[in-house]
Design a protein around this motif. Structure first.
Motif, PDB file in Angstrom:
ATOM      1  N   GLU A  43       0.837  -1.204   0.000  1.00  0.00           N
ATOM      2  CA  GLU A  43       0.000   0.000   0.000  1.00  0.00           C
ATOM      3  C   GLU A  43       0.869   1.249   0.000  1.00  0.00           C
ATOM      4  OE1 GLU A  43      -3.807  -1.691   2.611  1.00  0.00           O
ATOM      5  OE2 GLU A  43      -2.880   0.238   3.094  1.00  0.00           O
ATOM      6  N   ASP A  44       1.907   1.259   0.858  1.00  0.00           N
ATOM      7  CA  ASP A  44       2.830   2.401   0.899  1.00  0.00           C
ATOM      8  C   ASP A  44       3.420   2.670  -0.481  1.00  0.00           C
ATOM      9  OD1 ASP A  44       2.456   2.472   3.645  1.00  0.00           O
ATOM     10  OD2 ASP A  44       4.408   1.598   4.127  1.00  0.00           O
ATOM     11  N   VAL A  45       3.883   1.598  -1.123  1.00  0.00           N
ATOM     12  CA  VAL A  45       4.543   1.727  -2.426  1.00  0.00           C
ATOM     13  C   VAL A  45       3.605   2.339  -3.448  1.00  0.00           C
ATOM     14  CG1 VAL A  45       5.448   0.403  -4.369  1.00  0.00           C
ATOM     15  CG2 VAL A  45       6.226  -0.109  -2.048  1.00  0.00           C
ATOM     16  N   ALA A  46       2.399   1.785  -3.550  1.00  0.00           N
ATOM     17  CA  ALA A  46       1.448   2.295  -4.548  1.00  0.00           C
ATOM     18  C   ALA A  46       1.142   3.766  -4.299  1.00  0.00           C
ATOM     19  CB  ALA A  46       0.168   1.467  -4.512  1.00  0.00           C
ATOM     20  N   SER A  47       0.958   4.135  -3.042  1.00  0.00           N
ATOM     21  CA  SER A  47       0.642   5.521  -2.702  1.00  0.00           C
ATOM     22  C   SER A  47       1.808   6.448  -3.027  1.00  0.00           C
ATOM     23  CB  SER A  47       0.288   5.613  -1.216  1.00  0.00           C
ATOM     24  OG  SER A  47       0.054   6.944  -0.836  1.00  0.00           O
ATOM     25  N   LEU A  48       3.016   6.095  -2.583  1.00  0.00           N
ATOM     26  CA  LEU A  48       4.174   6.974  -2.775  1.00  0.00           C
ATOM     27  C   LEU A  48       4.498   7.134  -4.258  1.00  0.00           C
ATOM     28  CD1 LEU A  48       6.451   8.652  -1.602  1.00  0.00           C
ATOM     29  CD2 LEU A  48       7.790   6.546  -1.325  1.00  0.00           C
ATOM     30  N   ALA A  49       4.484   6.040  -5.006  1.00  0.00           N
ATOM     31  CA  ALA A  49       4.819   6.123  -6.430  1.00  0.00           C
ATOM     32  C   ALA A  49       3.829   6.996  -7.189  1.00  0.00           C
ATOM     33  CB  ALA A  49       4.858   4.721  -7.031  1.00  0.00           C
ATOM     34  N   CYS A  50       2.540   6.830  -6.906  1.00  0.00           N
ATOM     35  CA  CYS A  50       1.533   7.646  -7.602  1.00  0.00           C
ATOM     36  C   CYS A  50       1.668   9.117  -7.238  1.00  0.00           C
ATOM     37  CB  CYS A  50       0.136   7.140  -7.271  1.00  0.00           C
ATOM     38  SG  CYS A  50      -0.257   5.519  -7.969  1.00  0.00           S
TER      39      CYS A  50
ATOM     40  N   GLY B 272       2.891  11.093   3.880  1.00  0.00           N
ATOM     41  CA  GLY B 272       2.992  10.953   5.321  1.00  0.00           C
ATOM     42  C   GLY B 272       1.660  11.113   6.022  1.00  0.00           C
ATOM     43  N   ARG B 273       0.863  12.042   5.559  1.00  0.00           N
ATOM     44  CA  ARG B 273      -0.425  12.302   6.190  1.00  0.00           C
ATOM     45  C   ARG B 273      -1.393  11.129   5.971  1.00  0.00           C
ATOM     46  NH1 ARG B 273      -1.265  16.715   3.953  1.00  0.00           N
ATOM     47  NH2 ARG B 273      -2.643  16.085   2.255  1.00  0.00           N
ATOM     48  N   VAL B 274      -1.497  10.667   4.739  1.00  0.00           N
ATOM     49  CA  VAL B 274      -2.479   9.632   4.400  1.00  0.00           C
ATOM     50  C   VAL B 274      -2.062   8.272   4.939  1.00  0.00           C
ATOM     51  CG1 VAL B 274      -3.546   8.384   2.492  1.00  0.00           C
ATOM     52  CG2 VAL B 274      -3.297  10.867   2.371  1.00  0.00           C
ATOM     53  N   ARG B 275      -0.820   7.896   4.720  1.00  0.00           N
ATOM     54  CA  ARG B 275      -0.384   6.550   5.070  1.00  0.00           C
ATOM     55  C   ARG B 275      -0.197   6.365   6.572  1.00  0.00           C
ATOM     56  NH1 ARG B 275      -2.031   2.920   3.254  1.00  0.00           N
ATOM     57  NH2 ARG B 275      -0.340   1.625   4.049  1.00  0.00           N
ATOM     58  N   SER B 276       0.321   7.362   7.262  1.00  0.00           N
ATOM     59  CA  SER B 276       0.578   7.178   8.687  1.00  0.00           C
ATOM     60  C   SER B 276      -0.714   6.967   9.461  1.00  0.00           C
ATOM     61  CB  SER B 276       1.355   8.371   9.249  1.00  0.00           C
ATOM     62  OG  SER B 276       0.594   9.563   9.169  1.00  0.00           O
ATOM     63  N   GLN B 277      -1.755   7.665   9.085  1.00  0.00           N
ATOM     64  CA  GLN B 277      -3.023   7.529   9.791  1.00  0.00           C
ATOM     65  C   GLN B 277      -3.540   6.094   9.706  1.00  0.00           C
ATOM     66  OE1 GLN B 277      -6.066  10.212   8.411  1.00  0.00           O
ATOM     67  NE2 GLN B 277      -7.535   9.597   9.974  1.00  0.00           N
TER      68      GLN B 277
ATOM     69  N   SER C  38      -8.469   0.722  -1.236  1.00  0.00           N
ATOM     70  CA  SER C  38      -7.893   0.769  -2.580  1.00  0.00           C
ATOM     71  C   SER C  38      -6.916   1.928  -2.640  1.00  0.00           C
ATOM     72  CB  SER C  38      -8.975   0.976  -3.649  1.00  0.00           C
ATOM     73  OG  SER C  38      -9.857  -0.143  -3.692  1.00  0.00           O
ATOM     74  N   PRO C  39      -5.680   1.679  -3.115  1.00  0.00           N
ATOM     75  CA  PRO C  39      -4.670   2.752  -3.149  1.00  0.00           C
ATOM     76  C   PRO C  39      -5.000   3.790  -4.221  1.00  0.00           C
ATOM     77  CG  PRO C  39      -3.829   0.772  -4.194  1.00  0.00           C
ATOM     78  CD  PRO C  39      -5.164   0.414  -3.610  1.00  0.00           C
TER      79      PRO C  39
END
Length: 392
Positions: free
Chosen positions: A314-321, A336-341, A391-392
């Motif tokens: 999930e982290d990967v898909a979010s950061l790459a996009c 950082g805001r979206v994934r950390s929560q 869904s990422p």
């Protein structure tokens, strides 16, 4: 957006998946892996629907390859039983309806096979370069203005536009980003293996019992992978030779219902992996300047919810996009805001479930089993709704 180069510390699932995702989006990457080569990296991975959807977002071609290489929940002949140590059925996981309900199947795949697919994807010819450096341990990192750099154990310094710490539970980059946040031992060890499918519950099964938890999932037509988590003093089980660890597990839980002992006994010693289990307190920040964390470096998580690899993907898909659509500072702020929560919430929930699942108190164990039974009457449990619908 101008072209950027991303430096990735760590060549595990998260690091390699990020390199694939970046190349798919025209961003070059260099991966620095401390090991001499990629070898056997453990038993297996349960990719739940949120993880499978993340793989598809990373690369549709990779998603197809993962489906072909793993064992999809579509192929399960039966639902997956969750049982008490003496074989009483507490609940059945209705895995066959996952694609219709959550948008993707659950896929069991050997960790080494997933790693192989990622290596192949990284080395596939294409216009955007990805370089993997072996025996290249990152020992330090820094950021200044629009650049970031890593220092390797051999003294070399490499500079790029962004450094990503995908270097695991004992991350070097975590201390740079957040200060001294040490992993904390959860009170149990993990014994993992690959075995022949047993005669009973060959698609997979779960046991809960006093002081431990056993999970098994099919990965192909003839084999399954499994994880046993056992209450133990830190360092005690990893110090054991593989043969002793297997024998001790059989002695400890040999009286549990079939097919647990059959599964453990059929595991070859070379496929047995023993590690203590750690997580970290939720981090206050995931990035500083142009240094950012993902996967276990950002949120080590126990295996109770089966979300370690899925959260990394999930982290990967979010950061790459985000990097493909924004400048680096803006992408890191949003990431950082979206994934950390989300990740911090799941780490805390997993820790609470670990305490309940590994209890040795008979009364607490009865409460735990009653809670599992009650899920039969609930259409959407926390595990399903909060984890699988993402869904990422």
């Amino acid at each position: 957006m101008k072209s950027i180069k991303v430096l990735i510390a760590g060549g595990g699932i998260g690091g390699l998946a990020l390199a694939v995702a970046l190349r798919e989006r025209g961003i070059s990457a260099e991966v620095f892996e401390r090991a001499k080569s990629f070898g056997n990296t453990g038993s297996g991975v349960e990719l739940t629907p949120n993880g499978v959807k993340s793989v598809d977002r990373i690369s549709p071609r990779l998603g197809s390859a993962v489906r072909a290489a793993g064992w999809s929940s579509d192929l399960h002949a039966d639902d997956m039983p969750i049982m008490s140590w003496d074989g009483k059925l507490l609940k059945s996981r209705e895995v066959g309806n996952f694609p219709a309900k959550w948008g993707a199947p659950m896929i069991g795949i050997l960790r080494a096979e997933l790693h192989r697919l990622l290596v192949e994807a990284v080395h596939r010819p294409g216009p955007t370069p990805v370089t993997v450096h072996h025996q290249a341990a990152v020992v330090a990192a820094s950021t200044s203005g629009d650049t970031a750099s890593v220092r390797l154990a051999d003294g070399r310094t490499v500079t790029g536009d962004l450094v990503v710490g995908a270097d695991g539970v004992r991350s070097t980059l975590r201390s740079v980003v957040t200060g001294d946040v040490q992993p904390r031992y959860l009170g149990f060890t993990s014994v993992r293996g690959i075995s022949k499918r047993p005669a009973q519950h060959g698609d997979g099964f779960v046991f809960v019992g006093p002081g431990g938890h056993f999970f098994a999932e099919a990965c192909d037509e003839s084999r399954l992978f499994w994880t046993a988590t056992i209450n133990a003093p830190e360092h005690s089980w990893p110090a054991k030779p593989a043969e002793q660890a297997r024998a001790d597990l059989l002695e400890l839980w040999g009286g549990w219902s079939a097919p647990l002992s059959e599964t453990v006994a059929s595991c070859d010693l070379e496929d047995l992996v023993v590690t203590d289990v750690h997580d970290c307190p939720p981090l206050k920040r995931w990035h500083t300047g142009r240094l950012v964390l993902l996967g276990d470096a950002a949120h080590p998580i126990g295996p109770v919810l089966g979300q370690g690899a899925n959260m990394a993907l999930e982290d990967v898909a979010s950061l790459a996009c985000l990097l493909a659509e924004n400048d680096v500072p803006a992408a890191l702020r949003m990431y950082g805001r979206v994934r950390s929560q989300r990740a911090n919430k799941i780490v805390q929930h997993s820790r609470l479930l670990a305490r309940l699942g590994h209890t040795t108190n008979p009364l607490v164990g009865m409460v735990r089993d009653a809670l599992i039974k009650s899920m039969k009457r609930r259409e959407d449990t926390y595990r399903d709704k909060e984890l699988f619908s993402y869904s990422p």
